[in-house]
Design a protein around this motif. Structure first.
Motif, short mmCIF file in Angstrom:
data_model
loop_
_atom_site.label_atom_id
_atom_site.label_comp_id
_atom_site.label_asym_id
_atom_site.label_seq_id
_atom_site.Cartn_x
_atom_site.Cartn_y
_atom_site.Cartn_z
N PHE A 3 0.92 -1.12 0.08
CA PHE A 3 0.11 -0.02 -0.09
C PHE A 3 0.86 1.24 -0.17
N THR A 4 0.74 2.19 -0.92
CA THR A 4 1.32 3.32 -0.82
C THR A 4 0.37 4.41 -0.25
N LEU A 5 0.38 5.23 0.60
CA LEU A 5 -0.42 6.20 1.05
C LEU A 5 0.01 7.76 0.91
N SER A 6 -0.84 8.43 0.45
CA SER A 6 -0.38 10.01 0.37
C SER A 6 -1.63 10.86 0.98
N CYS A 7 -1.46 11.84 1.53
CA CYS A 7 -2.74 12.62 1.87
C CYS A 7 -2.46 14.23 2.09
N PHE A 8 -3.45 14.82 1.97
CA PHE A 8 -3.51 16.25 2.48
C PHE A 8 -3.72 16.39 3.94
N CYS A 9 -2.54 16.89 4.46
CA CYS A 9 -2.32 16.64 5.68
C CYS A 9 -3.29 17.34 6.70
N ALA A 10 -3.94 17.03 7.82
CA ALA A 10 -4.56 17.77 8.77
C ALA A 10 -3.79 18.51 9.82
N ASP A 11 -2.80 17.58 10.38
CA ASP A 11 -2.15 18.26 11.36
C ASP A 11 -1.06 19.14 10.47
N PRO A 12 -0.54 20.20 11.43
CA PRO A 12 0.38 21.08 10.77
C PRO A 12 1.59 20.60 9.94
N LEU A 80 -0.15 11.70 9.27
CA LEU A 80 -0.53 10.50 8.88
C LEU A 80 -0.44 9.23 10.00
N SER A 81 -1.41 8.42 10.29
CA SER A 81 -1.30 7.17 10.96
C SER A 81 -2.36 5.96 10.25
N VAL A 82 -1.91 4.64 10.56
CA VAL A 82 -2.64 3.92 9.88
C VAL A 82 -2.95 2.69 11.11
N ASN A 83 -4.16 2.21 11.06
CA ASN A 83 -4.47 1.28 12.15
C ASN A 83 -5.04 -0.07 11.22
N ARG A 100 -9.88 14.76 15.52
CA ARG A 100 -8.79 15.51 14.86
C ARG A 100 -8.27 14.92 13.41
N ALA A 101 -9.20 13.99 13.03
CA ALA A 101 -9.20 13.27 11.44
C ALA A 101 -10.04 12.96 10.78
N SER A 102 -9.92 12.90 9.27
CA SER A 102 -10.68 12.09 8.44
C SER A 102 -10.27 10.83 8.46
N VAL A 154 -9.84 -4.62 8.52
CA VAL A 154 -10.10 -3.14 7.94
C VAL A 154 -8.72 -2.51 8.15
N ILE A 155 -8.26 -1.66 7.20
CA ILE A 155 -7.02 -0.99 7.38
C ILE A 155 -7.50 0.44 7.29
N ALA A 156 -7.41 1.17 8.40
CA ALA A 156 -8.02 2.51 8.69
C ALA A 156 -6.81 3.66 8.69
N ILE A 157 -6.88 4.54 7.75
CA ILE A 157 -5.90 5.39 7.46
C ILE A 157 -6.57 6.77 7.95
N PHE A 158 -5.65 7.67 8.88
CA PHE A 158 -6.14 8.96 9.01
C PHE A 158 -4.98 10.04 8.85
N ASN A 159 -5.50 11.31 8.51
CA ASN A 159 -4.78 12.49 8.15
C ASN A 159 -4.36 12.82 9.31
N SER A 160 -3.78 12.32 10.63
CA SER A 160 -3.38 12.80 11.57
C SER A 160 -2.41 11.79 12.18
N GLN A 161 -1.41 12.37 12.92
CA GLN A 161 -0.58 11.29 13.57
C GLN A 161 -1.02 10.79 14.72
N LEU A 162 -2.25 11.42 15.55
CA LEU A 162 -2.83 11.04 16.60
C LEU A 162 -4.40 11.25 16.31
N PRO A 163 -5.33 10.73 15.93
CA PRO A 163 -6.60 11.21 15.61
C PRO A 163 -7.36 11.23 16.67
#
Length: 211
Positions: A3-12, A80-83, A100-102, A154-163
Motif C-alpha cells: 500500500f502506498t499512502l499519500s494525503c493532504f495533511c490535517a496536522d500542521p 498520517l497514521s494507520v490502524n 482530529r482526523a478524516s 480493515v485498514i484505517a488510514i487517518f490524516n493525523s498522527q494521533l486522530p
C-alpha cells in the motif's frame, strides 16, 4: 500486497525533513518534540506492528493494532497514521468519532457494513467488500459491522498522527465520574431503570458527575 499512502495533511505541516517523536520527553506541546538526529535510526521509519491482528475476544468483537505516533514515532509531524482493525463475524466497531482526523477505510479481508451520520442526521451506509475503500469525514459519528461469515480486517488510514477517538457507548455509560442516571434518561427518553441496566453492562458506576 503493498500500500502506498499519500494525503493532504490535517496536522500542521512539518518544518524539517524528519522529526522522530521523543516519547520520553518531559516537554508538553501539541504533539511530540523531536529526538536528536544523532539518535535517529532506520528502525524509526519502519513498523511491523500491523502484521498480526489484535484479539477480537472483546465485548464488541473487534480489536485494534495502532500505527499512530505513540506506537510508530517516525510518523511524528507527518500528518498520517494507520490502524489495523480485526472484526469477528457479527462484531462491530461501535458509534464513535475521531475529533482530529478524516478516515479512509480499506477492506483487506471480509465483508463490512460501513456507515456515518451527518450533523443533519442523515445516514450514509453501504456494504463494502475486499478491495473497497470508504471515507469518513472528520468528526462525524460512524460505525463498522462485520456482516460476513468470516473475520474481517480493515485498514484505517487517518490524516493525523494521533486522530483520537471518542467511543459513544463508553462516553455515555462508562465515564469517570459517571453521568447521573436522570440526565441520561432524559437524553434517551427512557426510564432511569433502563439506564441502570445499561450501565451495569459497563464497568464504572462509582461516582456521579458534579454539574
Amino acid at each position: 500486497m503493498v500500500f502506498t499512502l499519500s494525503c493532504f495533511c490535517a496536522d500542521p505541516d512539518p518544518l524539517q525533513d524528519i522529526c522522530v517523536a521523543d516519547l520520553n520527553s518531559k516537554i508538553k506541546i501539541n504533539g511530540y518534540p523531536c529526538k536528536p538526529e544523532s539518535k535517529v535510526t532506520s528502525e524509526d521509519f519502519f513498523y511491523s506492528g500491523l502484521v498480526t491482528g489484535a484479539s477480537t475476544d472483546t465485548p464488541f468483537g473487534f480489536g485494534v493494532k495502532r500505527g499512530d505516533v505513540k506506537n510508530f514515532p517516525g510518523v511524528n509531524t507527518q500528518g498520517l497514521s494507520v490502524n489495523r482493525v480485526d472484526i469477528a463475524p457479527g462484531g462491530l466497531i461501535p458509534f464513535h468519532v475521531h475529533p482530529r482526523a478524516s478516515e479512509a477505510n480499506f477492506i483487506l479481508k471480509g465483508t463490512c457494513l460501513v456507515g456515518f451520520i451527518t450533523t443533519a442526521d442523515v445516514l450514509y451506509a453501504k456494504v463494502r467488500k475486499v478491495g473497497d475503500l470508504s471515507i469518513i469525514p472528520r468528526g462525524l459519528v460512524h460505525f463498522v459491522v462485520n456482516v460476513g461469515q468470516k473475520k474481517a480486517v480493515v485498514i484505517a488510514i487517518f490524516n493525523s498522527q494521533l486522530p483520537g477517538i471518542a467511543e459513544l457507548p463508553n462516553n455515555m455509560f462508562n465515564s469517570t465520574p459517571t453521568i447521573a442516571d436522570y440526565i441520561l434518561a432524559k437524553n434517551f427518553r427512557v426510564d432511569e431503570k433502563v439506564i441502570a441496566i445499561i450501565k451495569s453492562k459497563f464497568g464504572n458506576q462509582t461516582k456521579i458527575a458534579k454539574i
